[in-house]
Scaffold this active site. Structure first.
Site, PDB file in Angstrom:
ATOM      1  CE  LYS A  35      -4.159  -0.232   2.397  1.00 21.57           C
ATOM      2  NZ  LYS A  35      -4.878   0.169   3.327  1.00 21.57           N
ATOM      3  CB  ALA A 255     -38.138   6.034   0.183  1.00 22.93           C
ATOM      4  CB  CYS A 263     -20.452   4.349   7.772  1.00 13.97           C
ATOM      5  SG  CYS A 263     -18.755   4.981   6.992  1.00 13.97           S
ATOM      6  CE  LYS A 266     -17.488   0.760  10.941  1.00 13.63           C
ATOM      7  NZ  LYS A 266     -17.003   1.912  11.716  1.00 13.63           N
TER       8      LYS A 266
HETATM    9  C1  UGA Z   1     -22.587   7.896   6.591  1.00 13.40           C
HETATM   10  C2  UGA Z   1     -22.470   9.383   6.689  1.00 13.40           C
HETATM   11  O1  UGA Z   1     -23.995  10.162   5.953  1.00 13.40           O
HETATM   12  C3  UGA Z   1     -21.366   9.988   7.233  1.00 13.40           C
HETATM   13  O2  UGA Z   1     -21.644  11.807   7.911  1.00 13.40           O
HETATM   14  C4  UGA Z   1     -20.174   9.816   7.878  1.00 13.40           C
HETATM   15  O3  UGA Z   1     -19.550  10.225   8.524  1.00 13.40           O
HETATM   16  C5  UGA Z   1     -19.968   7.744   7.506  1.00 13.40           C
HETATM   17  O4  UGA Z   1     -21.306   7.314   7.224  1.00 13.40           O
HETATM   18  C6  UGA Z   1     -18.856   6.707   8.416  1.00 13.40           C
HETATM   19  O5  UGA Z   1     -19.501   6.972   9.263  1.00 13.40           O
HETATM   20  O6  UGA Z   1     -17.812   7.265   7.956  1.00 13.40           O
HETATM   21  P1  UGA Z   1     -21.874   7.377   3.847  1.00 13.40           P
HETATM   22  O7  UGA Z   1     -21.952   5.713   4.130  1.00 13.40           O
HETATM   23  O8  UGA Z   1     -20.963   7.637   2.904  1.00 13.40           O
HETATM   24  O9  UGA Z   1     -21.827   8.636   5.297  1.00 13.40           O
HETATM   25  O10 UGA Z   1     -23.207   7.362   2.868  1.00 13.40           O
HETATM   26  P2  UGA Z   1     -24.180   8.004   2.684  1.00 13.40           P
HETATM   27  O11 UGA Z   1     -24.546   8.968   2.486  1.00 13.40           O
HETATM   28  O12 UGA Z   1     -24.923   8.209   4.294  1.00 13.40           O
HETATM   29  O13 UGA Z   1     -25.472   6.619   2.566  1.00 13.40           O
HETATM   30  C7  UGA Z   1     -25.581   5.566   3.639  1.00 13.40           C
HETATM   31  C8  UGA Z   1     -27.070   4.589   2.632  1.00 13.40           C
HETATM   32  O14 UGA Z   1     -27.835   5.620   2.467  1.00 13.40           O
HETATM   33  C9  UGA Z   1     -26.673   4.880   1.506  1.00 13.40           C
HETATM   34  O15 UGA Z   1     -26.710   3.029   0.395  1.00 13.40           O
HETATM   35  C10 UGA Z   1     -27.416   5.579   0.583  1.00 13.40           C
HETATM   36  O16 UGA Z   1     -28.075   4.824  -1.035  1.00 13.40           O
HETATM   37  C11 UGA Z   1     -28.816   5.586   1.372  1.00 13.40           C
HETATM   38  N1  UGA Z   1     -29.481   6.974   1.750  1.00 13.40           N
HETATM   39  C12 UGA Z   1     -28.948   7.870   1.871  1.00 13.40           C
HETATM   40  C13 UGA Z   1     -30.861   6.283   1.528  1.00 13.40           C
HETATM   41  O17 UGA Z   1     -31.559   5.384   0.964  1.00 13.40           O
HETATM   42  N2  UGA Z   1     -31.552   7.838   1.018  1.00 13.40           N
HETATM   43  C14 UGA Z   1     -31.049   8.902   1.693  1.00 13.40           C
HETATM   44  O18 UGA Z   1     -31.992   9.253   1.655  1.00 13.40           O
HETATM   45  C15 UGA Z   1     -29.902   9.114   1.906  1.00 13.40           C
END
Ligand code: UGA
Length: 434
Positions: A35, A255, A263, A266
């Site tokens: 890496k 939805a 994240c 977990k």
């Molecule tokens: C999430 C949090 O949004 C971050 O603030 C946080 O830092 C991060 O986890 C972490 O703990 O490291 P992330 O996992 O990158 O970020 O993704 P999100 O954008 O939050 O989306 C997560 C899931 O929710 C995706 O599968 C997305 O499709 C889904 N989602 C999101 C929905 O189904 N509906 C929504 O309205 C928004």
């Protein structure tokens, strides 16, 4: 300042690039020699828009260094970040072995007045335990060493991680002394973001609570979508109407076919596990998890019913990553979709701009294509799982001539139902009453 970052994973690399961009000198330490070799050639181990280019620039400017041994840089560092992974164990508890190993390594070499920053997501109470562990190790040494431990959770969104790292909406810092607080103010002085100072435990809980609450919004909408379907209401309109109330806000009300990623699933498991141990059950969060675990099946059963069975049917899956603009497939809904379709003996062809190589390792026998139109050719049904631009912007009019049946199941409500129906498709969305 000089900063050491232990762990060249997603969070470690994004954080490193941001601090180096703001003028600090950053040493990234990872034991994985391959890496480090790759990073020295400015090759990132994951895809995230903008980071590789910036990394290349910062290396040239002499702001960013990659090494395998903490000893090489520790004398120069003011601050040492722990950014290693905390994967879920079988029981959902966060596995802290990488955090502990990093802490031990720091303890054996730490110099006086250095600050250790816990950026890995750890269960509430862990930072204090790690601090105590380091203190005990340090006491075995002959010199008199004072150090600080600060909890500094990350709030990066994959796909927008560089923006989030450079312009955070808020910086949460759990720290216990005035001296540490002043160092944090200096570290973050150019970020121009509000800093919330808290205790170690508050900072740790804020991270879990924020992710859990966002996931709660999604599962609430996903469950409501199931009812909307029954009563002929449209969840998209409901979300719009709810989001116009500033107390609710429009975000995270979309939805879909369930949330995934490294994240939310977990962190929810880890918080539920902690709540069980502490005998303070979190019923709402348990329901959030249950809804998410059943969301794919709910939609797939609907698809199965509308297609009068799936056996031997050619299904085009559009989108494999857990969300667009990433190559991450961890806990992606697509994996549950593939499982379901394989159990039903369907024939699958999948398209994704970035995730194919990762999914191929889990499901080598299904068909993949890097061209969305190839996937659509001869498809008896199309299933949209991730709302990549490359998918939403397919020329649906000409696509209609290559599919075997113009039947589309939109797992993200990403397409406009009226447009699709005018083009002659049968369109089924999530919770839109059809
Ligand atoms: C999430 C949090 O949004 C971050 O603030 C946080 O830092 C991060 O986890 C972490 O703990 O490291 P992330 O996992 O990158 O970020 O993704 P999100 O954008 O939050 O989306 C997560 C899931 O929710 C995706 O599968 C997305 O499709 C889904 N989602 C999101 C929905 O189904 N509906 C929504 O309205 C928004």
């Amino acid at each position: 300042m000089n900063i050491g970052i232990i762990g060249a994973g997603y969070v470690g690399m994004t954080t490193s690039v941001a601090f180096a961009k703001y003028g600090h000198t950053v040493f990234v330490i990872d034991h994985d020699q391959d890496k480090i070799n790759q990073l020295n050639q400015s090759i990132l181990p994951f895809y995230e828009e903008g980071i590789e280019n910036l990394l290349n620039e910062l290396v040239k400017e002499g702001k960013l260094f990659f090494i395998t041994n903490l000893e090489e840089c520790i004398d120069q560092c003011d601050i040492l970040f722990i950014t290693v992974g905390t994967p879920s164990s079988k029981e959902g508890v966060a596995n802290l072995s990488f955090v502990e190993a990093a802490a031990k390594e720091i303890a054996s070499r730490i110099k006086t007045d250095q600050v250790i920053m816990m950026k890995s997501t750890v269960p509430v109470g862990t930072s204090r335990k790690i601090k105590e562990m380091i203190r005990k190790e340090v006491e075995k040494r002959t010199e008199d060493i004072s150090f600080e431990l600060v909890s500094n959770p990350e709030f990066l969104r994959e796909g927008k991680a560089l923006f989030d790292a450079l312009y955070p909406e808020r910086i949460v810092v759990g720290c216990e002394t005035e001296k540490a607080r002043r160092k944090m103010e200096e570290l973050y002085k150019d970020f121009n973001s509000p800093i919330l100072f808290t205790t170690l435990e508050d900072a740790e809980m804020i991270k879990y609570a924020a992710n859990s609450f966002l996931a709660t919004k999604i599962s609430f909408m996903n469950e409501l979508a199931r009812l909307c379907d029954k009563v002929g209401a449209n969840i998209n309109q409901v979300a719009k109407g709810m989001g116009m109330d500033s107390r609710i806000g429009p975000q995270f009300l979309q939805a879909g076919i369930g949330f995934g990623g490294s994240c939310f699933p977990k962190d929810i498991k880890a918080l539920l596990a902690l709540a069980n141990v502490e005998e303070a059950p979190l019923h709402i969060l348990q329901a959030v998890s249950n809804v998410n675990q059943t969301q794919v099946n709910w939609f797939m059963e609907k698809m199965e019913q509308q297609l009068s069975g799936l056996s031997k049917k050619r299904i085009a899956i559009l989108g494999l990553t857990f969300k667009p603009e990433t190559d991450d497939i961890r806990e992606a809904s697509s994996l549950k979709v593939i499982d379901f379709l394989l159990r039903r003996n369907a024939s699958i062809i999948a398209f994704d701009p970035k995730g194919i190589e990762h999914v191929k390792k889990i499901y080598p026998s299904i068909h993949y294509t890097s061209n969305p139109y190839e996937a659509l050719k001869g498809a008896e049904a199309v299933l949209l799982v991730t709302e990549w631009k490359e998918i939403v912007e397919v020329d649906w009019e000409s696509a209609k001539d290559i599919v075997a049946q113009p039947f589309i199941f939109d797992g993200r409500n990403a397409l406009d139902p009226a447009t699709m129906e005018n083009l002659g498709y049968r369109y089924v969305g999530i919770g839109i009453g059809n």
